[in-house]
Design an enzyme around this catalytic site. Structure first.
Site: not given
Ligand code: PMP
Length: 403
Positions: A195, A198, A221
């Site tokens: 994932d 970040q 992001k």
């Molecule tokens: N994984 C992490 C580490 C995140 O910080 C986030 C977003 N806060 C997500 C997954 C999910 O991302 P999204 O809401 O853009 O699908």
């Protein structure tokens, strides 16, 4: 160069907040601001080339298709992928992880198999595995984390079939030992899912060098628009993955009784894809590459070091995450004794400072930290040391107002 030099590229940064105070935007881990080239490219697409992709034979449809496919190629280069055929467009990281959990894990794992995550995960990298485990009969185990987000000893067994972890904790900024995790998982033949929500905006990524099987991130992001994300998958792993959105654009042949699906990324992109968003994603990734991810790393580290130094001097303020700025990425989370995180965030908002407070979709980690939530300041390449100072002075002020 990151810092003051790029600020004029981001129109929103010149707006003011309550009482005409300048905006200090430190909520980048939730979503980043967008530079003018991204906004302009999306508007131009709608003004000049808007059409649906793949199905039309007219010039606009061809141009729109070229735009979508050129974004795929840019994302492949950004991630160090072998081919753009390994790039699947999704709605974001959440949808990408759900696709792997449903399309690969739930179908290919069985009783006795093990899925391993870490105790630091965002719910987006936990809940899909919980359901995949329940559907397949596999077990789910989490590698525990210390309060600074360090992983204890982790071992994977012969039945460990899939290991999923974040590159950087969204709640406390810890940089996970992803090379060690990947090597240990690969030694057992497990599939590795990263994932990178970040890390994509902050660290150079090279999926081939990492040796993982799947990696996901969200455009919004990383200076791009909402509504689009990337799932990178090794070609042979994608071929093993079942699509979970069925419909137009992903089929080879359909009868009233059955259908066969396309190969490659389009197999997973049923329905109209996010075309203007793909244009925005391409320009955002080009913008990051032009600045240079190595420079972004140095910039982020200087801000984190400055924030840890400055905030570390505030009495009654608890900092979370590793003390070493090299072991965290662009995030500094904290609590002020006796003040609810939401109240502190509201106090900062009155001073024009945008931060986020709460459990950051990482409730198991909050339990491990022994608190219901934290306040999170998160940086991007347009933040400055002056803004860190504005934050620190506002926290000094909040501290003085406390009983
Ligand atoms: N994984 C992490 C580490 C995140 O910080 C986030 C977003 N806060 C997500 C997954 C999910 O991302 P999204 O809401 O853009 O699908």
């Amino acid at each position: 160069m990151p810092g003051p030099a790029v600020r004029h590229d981001f129109p929103i940064l010149s707006r003011t907040m309550h009482a005409e105070r300048p905006l200090v935007y430190l909520d980048n881990a939730a979503t980043s601001q967008k530079p003018r080239p991204v906004l302009d490219a999306m508007t131009s697409f709608y003004e000049e080339s808007n059409a649906n992709v793949h199905r039309g034979v007219h010039l606009l449809a061809e141009e729109a298709t070229e735009e979508l496919e050129s974004a795929r190629a840019t994302a492949a280069v950004f991630l160090g992928a072998r081919s753009e055929n390994e790039i699947v467009f999704t709605k974001g990281t959440t949808e990408a992880l759900n696709l792997v959990a449903e399309g690969w894990a739930a179908r290919r794992l069985g009783p006795g198999d093990e899925i391993v995550v870490t105790a630091l995960e965002h719910h987006a990298n936990l809940l899909p595995w919980q359901r995949a485990a329940a559907r397949s009969g596999a077990t789910l185990r989490a590698v525990p984390a210390t309060p600074s987000g360090d992983l204890g000893d982790f071992t994977f067994g012969p039945r460990t079939r899939l290991v999923a972890f974040s590159h950087v904790s969204n709640a406390i900024g810890t940089l996970l030992p992803i090379a060690r995790l990947t090597t240990a998982a690969k030694d057992r033949g497990a599939v590795v899912v990263i994932d990178a929500a970040q890390s994509a905006p902050h660290l150079p990524l090279d999926v081939e060098a990492l040796g993982c099987d799947f990696l996901a991130f969200s455009a919004h992001k990383a200076l791009g628009p909402t509504g689009i994300g990337v799932l990178w998958g090794k070609a042979d792993r994608l071929a093993e993955t079942e699509p979970f959105v069925l419909g137009g654009g992903m089929v080879r042949e359909v009868t009233l009784e059955s259908a066969t699906f396309l190969d490659g990324p389009r197999r997973f992109e049923g329905g109209t894809p996010p075309i203007a968003e793909a244009v925005g994603l391409r320009v955002a990734l080009e913008y990051l590459r032009r600045i240079g991810m190595d420079r972004v790393v140095l910039h982020d580290r200087a801000l984190v070091r400055g924030a840890l130094d400055r905030l570390g001097q505030i009495r009654d303020l608890t900092l979370y995450g590793p003390a070493d700025p090299e072991r965290r990425v662009a995030i500094v989370s904290f609590n002020l004794r006796g003040v609810h995180p939401h109240d502190l965030a509201a106090f900062l908002d009155q001073r024009g400072i945008c931060v986020r407070a709460g459990n950051h979709c990482a409730q198991p980690l909050m339990s491990a930290l022994g608190c219901a939530g934290v306040v999170r300041a998160s940086f991007a390449l347009y933040n400055t040391m002056e803004e860190v100072d504005v934050l620190a002075r506002a926290l000094d002020e909040a501290r003085e107002l406390c009983p």
